[in-house]
Design an enzyme around this catalytic site. Structure first.
Site, PDB file in Angstrom:
ATOM      1  N   CYS A   1       6.525  87.182  50.551  1.00 32.48           N
ATOM      2  CA  CYS A   1       7.079  86.437  51.679  1.00 32.48           C
ATOM      3  C   CYS A   1       7.280  87.320  52.905  1.00 32.48           C
ATOM      4  O   CYS A   1       7.388  86.819  54.021  1.00 32.48           O
ATOM      5  CB  CYS A   1       8.394  85.769  51.294  1.00 32.48           C
ATOM      6  SG  CYS A   1       9.695  86.916  50.792  1.00 32.48           S
TER       7      CYS A   1
ATOM      8  N   ARG B   1       5.340  90.409  53.418  1.00 36.35           N
ATOM      9  CA  ARG B   1       4.274  91.363  53.721  1.00 36.35           C
ATOM     10  C   ARG B   1       2.935  90.973  53.117  1.00 36.35           C
ATOM     11  O   ARG B   1       2.871  90.260  52.109  1.00 36.35           O
ATOM     12  CB  ARG B   1       4.646  92.765  53.242  1.00 36.35           C
ATOM     13  CG  ARG B   1       4.768  92.912  51.737  1.00 36.35           C
ATOM     14  CD  ARG B   1       5.133  94.353  51.356  1.00 36.35           C
ATOM     15  NE  ARG B   1       6.399  94.761  51.942  1.00 36.35           N
ATOM     16  CZ  ARG B   1       6.512  95.621  52.956  1.00 36.35           C
ATOM     17  NH1 ARG B   1       5.444  96.171  53.497  1.00 36.35           N
ATOM     18  NH2 ARG B   1       7.701  95.932  53.427  1.00 36.35           N
TER      19      ARG B   1
END
Length: 431
Positions: free
Chosen positions: A51, A53
């Site tokens: 969420c 990277r």
């Protein structure tokens, strides 16, 4: 050949860009990795997509060429402009790449410093590439040390304790907004790992938890893992559940928003919704008495935690730097060991040849063969002892590659790459 990592994270992109870059399914990831390895410059590849990277971890024979190839593929996949991706991307090569990988694995580069999920996510990404044979010994070595580094940071610091995940941060924020949580219902949408973490923290904070998912059976299995009573509801009741609950946390893997304005009714009381999914689960909705928090909106509470964790992070970064140096020293030693082994093998070949000839020509009695061989091997061992020690010392120096190549040419030694390829990551199966 060099290590190359191209990184997009909360540090250089906003959530709208990250959700376009995110790999929502194994099929998408598989196609992307396969296309990367079609390029001559890129030899091994792993994709980490969370969420916060997207990391493309590779081995490359041409850093500039591979970087452009990877960014071109990402631009095509995400429908984003190549120049914008190039300007925003953090590109790390060799020493910088390893230091970054170790920092990511140790949760020092995370939105929430010390969050405990990232090392498991990195292991899953690595397992996926290994299962598809998209990476081999070079990336395996780097991952082995990354997981080893993460374990060292966990053991030496307290960064892995307390409110250290996006899920726990969302719940902490909800508790701050609600105040007294007794009797307050909190709806969780989704039945994956993030939902499990969210439920754990909601229960700990005193909320009454309601769980719903498209897969009700999976939701019930998850609910049954908790001692507390989790109310599992049909997904078809989502609109009504959104109206009845004051707090909601959604963390599904849906590739598009599942909560749109047409299923949301206004209420007379304040509601607090937390969207910790990427891509986002909640569409852009403007409505009175409704506050929506996405991943990036949790930065304030993260910053509060940062000041408390500064000293611990300092210790952790020193471990990352130390282990980055150790990693490259270790790689050099791997190059030296086959050289030393082959020097001894070459010596034994000469002994075998000369002793056999001496016996044939009658210079040595057959009954003395064993003792003469032992004597010759003792001479070789003593003769090569000092050079072997010096070679191990040289492995720590920058000129190691030149020395290794020179010795191989001088003695006609082979490159024993089989030693390298047999390497296995011993940390992969450790949770």
């Amino acid at each position: 050949m060099s290590y190359l990592i191209i990184s997009f994270s909360h540090k250089n992109t906003d959530i709208s860009m990250r959700e376009k870059l995110a790999f929502g399914s194994d099929e998408d990831k598989d196609r992307f990795l396969r296309s990367l390895l079609d390029y001559e410059n890129t030899k091994e590849a792993v994709v980490l997509s969370t969420c916060n990277r997207v990391e493309i971890i590779t081995r490359s024979s041409n850093i500039n060429g591979s970087s452009k190839d990877i960014l071109s593929k990402l631009a095509k996949y995400s429908s984003l402009d190549f120049d914008e991706l190039y300007d925003r991307a953090d590109i790390y090569d060799n020493n910088g790449a390893i230091h970054h990988l170790f920092s990511v694995a140790s949760a020092l580069d995370s939105l929430v410093i010390g969050e405990t999920q990232i090392v498991g996510q990195l292991k899953d990404a690595f397992r996926f590439s290994q299962s598809k044979q998209y990476c081999s010994s070079n990336v395996t070595r780097a991952m082995h040390f990354a997981f080893k580094c993460a374990a060292a940071v966990r053991n030496a610091t307290s960064l892995g304790t307390g409110s250290v995940s996006v899920a726990s941060t969302a719940v902490a924020k909800a508790k701050e907004l609600v105040g007294d949580t007794k009797g307050v219902k909190a709806l969780v949408i989704g039945a994956g790992e993030m939902s499990e973490l969210t439920i754990k923290h909601l229960i700990s904070s005193g909320f009454d938890v309601i769980l719903t998912s498209r897969d009700k059976k999976k939701a019930q299995i998850l609910a049954d893992t908790f001692d507390a009573n989790i109310d599992v509801q049909d997904y078809s009741q989502l609109s009504q559940l959104l109206k009845e609950t004051k707090v909601m946390v959604t963390a599904t893997a849906a590739p598009y928003p599942i909560i749109t304005e047409d299923i949301v009714s206004p209420t007379s009381y304040e509601r607090y919704w937390f969207d910790i999914a990427v891509p986002r689960d909640i569409d852009d909705i403007e409505m009175s008495n409704l506050d929506i928090y996405a991943v990036d909106d949790l930065q304030d509470i993260v910053n509060e935690n940062m000041s408390l964790r500064a000293e611990q992070a300092k210790t952790a970064y020193s471990i990352v730097s130390k282990m980055s140096i150790e990693f490259f020293d270790w790689l050099k030693s791997l190059e030296i060991e086959p050289i030393i082994k082959n020097l001894y093998l070459k010596g034994n070949e000469v002994i075998d040849k000369k002793v056999d000839n001496a016996i044939k020509k009658g210079f040595i009695n057959p009954e003395d063969e064993e003792n003469i061989r032992k004597l010759c091997q003792t001479v070789i061992t003593e003769y090569l002892h000092t050079p072997s020690q010096q070679l191990k010392d040289i492995s720590r120096n920058m000129e190691c590659d030149v020395v290794v190549g020179t010795i191989q040419n001088m003695f006609g030694l082979s490159d024993d790459s089989a030693v390298f390829d047999s390497f296995k990551c011993e940390h992969l199966d450790k949770k």
